[in-house]
Design an enzyme around this catalytic site. Sequence first.
Site, short mmCIF file in Angstrom:
data_model
loop_
_atom_site.label_atom_id
_atom_site.label_comp_id
_atom_site.label_asym_id
_atom_site.label_seq_id
_atom_site.Cartn_x
_atom_site.Cartn_y
_atom_site.Cartn_z
N ARG A 222 0.81 -1.22 0.00
CA ARG A 222 0.00 0.00 0.00
C ARG A 222 0.84 1.27 0.00
O ARG A 222 0.67 2.15 -0.85
CB ARG A 222 -0.92 0.04 1.24
CG ARG A 222 -2.19 -0.74 1.11
CD ARG A 222 -2.58 -1.31 2.47
NE ARG A 222 -1.60 -2.33 2.80
CZ ARG A 222 -1.74 -3.60 2.46
NH1 ARG A 222 -2.83 -4.00 1.87
NH2 ARG A 222 -0.80 -4.49 2.72
N THR A 223 1.75 1.40 0.96
CA THR A 223 2.46 2.67 1.13
C THR A 223 3.36 2.96 -0.07
O THR A 223 3.39 4.08 -0.59
CB THR A 223 3.30 2.61 2.42
OG1 THR A 223 2.48 2.09 3.47
CG2 THR A 223 3.82 3.97 2.80
N LYS B 170 25.77 -4.74 -0.15
CA LYS B 170 27.25 -4.84 -0.19
C LYS B 170 27.87 -4.13 1.01
O LYS B 170 29.08 -3.99 1.09
CB LYS B 170 27.78 -4.21 -1.47
CG LYS B 170 27.26 -4.85 -2.75
CD LYS B 170 27.83 -4.10 -3.96
CE LYS B 170 27.07 -4.44 -5.22
NZ LYS B 170 27.34 -3.47 -6.30
N ARG C 219 11.00 3.83 3.97
CA ARG C 219 10.55 2.84 4.96
C ARG C 219 11.78 2.09 5.45
O ARG C 219 12.61 1.65 4.65
CB ARG C 219 9.54 1.86 4.38
CG ARG C 219 9.28 0.70 5.35
CD ARG C 219 8.07 -0.09 5.00
NE ARG C 219 6.86 0.69 5.21
CZ ARG C 219 5.63 0.16 5.18
NH1 ARG C 219 5.48 -1.12 4.98
NH2 ARG C 219 4.58 0.92 5.36
N HIS D 249 4.34 6.00 11.62
CA HIS D 249 3.93 5.82 10.21
C HIS D 249 2.94 6.96 9.94
O HIS D 249 1.72 6.76 9.88
CB HIS D 249 3.28 4.45 10.05
CG HIS D 249 3.05 4.02 8.63
ND1 HIS D 249 3.18 4.87 7.54
CD2 HIS D 249 2.67 2.81 8.11
CE1 HIS D 249 2.90 4.19 6.43
NE2 HIS D 249 2.59 2.95 6.75
N1 CP Z 1 -0.48 0.01 5.86
C1 CP Z 1 0.73 -0.26 5.37
O1 CP Z 1 1.72 0.37 5.74
O2 CP Z 1 0.75 -1.24 4.42
P1 CP Z 1 2.04 -1.70 3.61
O3 CP Z 1 2.96 -2.37 4.58
O4 CP Z 1 1.53 -2.62 2.54
O5 CP Z 1 2.68 -0.47 3.04
#
Ligand code: CP
Length: 323
Positions: A62-63, A90, A112, A140
């Site tokens: 999603r993100t 590496k 992320r 998040h």
């Molecule tokens: N909600 C969320 O962060 O989903 P993903 O891990 O798929 O990005």
Amino acid sequence: MNQRRSSLGKDLVGLELLTAEQILTILNTAEPFKEISERRIKKVPVLRGKTIVNLFFEASTRTRVSFEFAEKRLSADTVNISSSGSSVVKGETLVDTARNLEAMRIDMVVMRHGSSGAAKFLAERIPSSVINAGDGNHEHPTQALLDMLTIRDHFAKIEGLKVCLVGDILHSRVARSNIYGLLALGAEVAVCGPKTLLPLGITELGVTVFSRIEEAIQWADVLNILRLQLERMEGGFLPSLREYNQVWGVSRTRLEQAPKDLLILHPGPMNRGVEIDSDVADGPHAMILQQVTNGVAVRMAVLYLLAGGAPDTAEAAKGGVEV
Ligand code: CP
């Protein structure tokens, strides 16, 4: 990059330090951007000429895709990098990776990372804007923003609502960002889950703790049901997934005991039959796919504001004005 000062500062690392006004600015800026995704040609030139790197060191559907759509719909140039396909394998450090990307003249990094604090660490070391797309169990922010936008769409307000985060609070960056954001906007916030999955001192954040899901269902207007993050557990947190579902799972039978219809959110990915039953996930009160749709507009708003776009010109920007 930012010739104009962003109303959010240089980066979006979390919601903890944002004011209610800044959070509302993001939600309000997302409103006009929703319509772009409904067009036949889903593209406006708002971020033309800007270069954005999506640096994903952990799995995401999603993100990652949502940020990429948001960037492309605003006409930014984007590059996607994952840890397995980069020189990190590496032994290159995060900062060296980012500095090398900066040497190619980038404007923003969406990252992320599995380590809490990684986004702040990077933001303090590079001049480009850094957007936290989830760091360990810290924050998040864009997930919480899209959760709040979905709640506001439904109730036309956030202030005064009772929102309960259910499940694995301990490992959840989504929970932390929701708690900061919702409290800032005047919601009442509770958490509900097994003691082993609640962080020590959670009440110091200003939330109520429910030890039974039945109590949470009686209290809440909204349940935001969190995934059991089995990949972050080394055992000992739960007797079994079956028992978890029996004691904590959100089922239709349990929801039928609620005094009113509850709005059901889940940030995904879901463990169906564990924290949420399918008839709830696919039921009439679940807004789970609406959350995903809103995610694109929220991320467009964050990108636009960090690039220096003025909140009150978002409507004009969508008509073709560049930042
Ligand atoms: N909600 C969320 O962060 O989903 P993903 O891990 O798929 O990005």
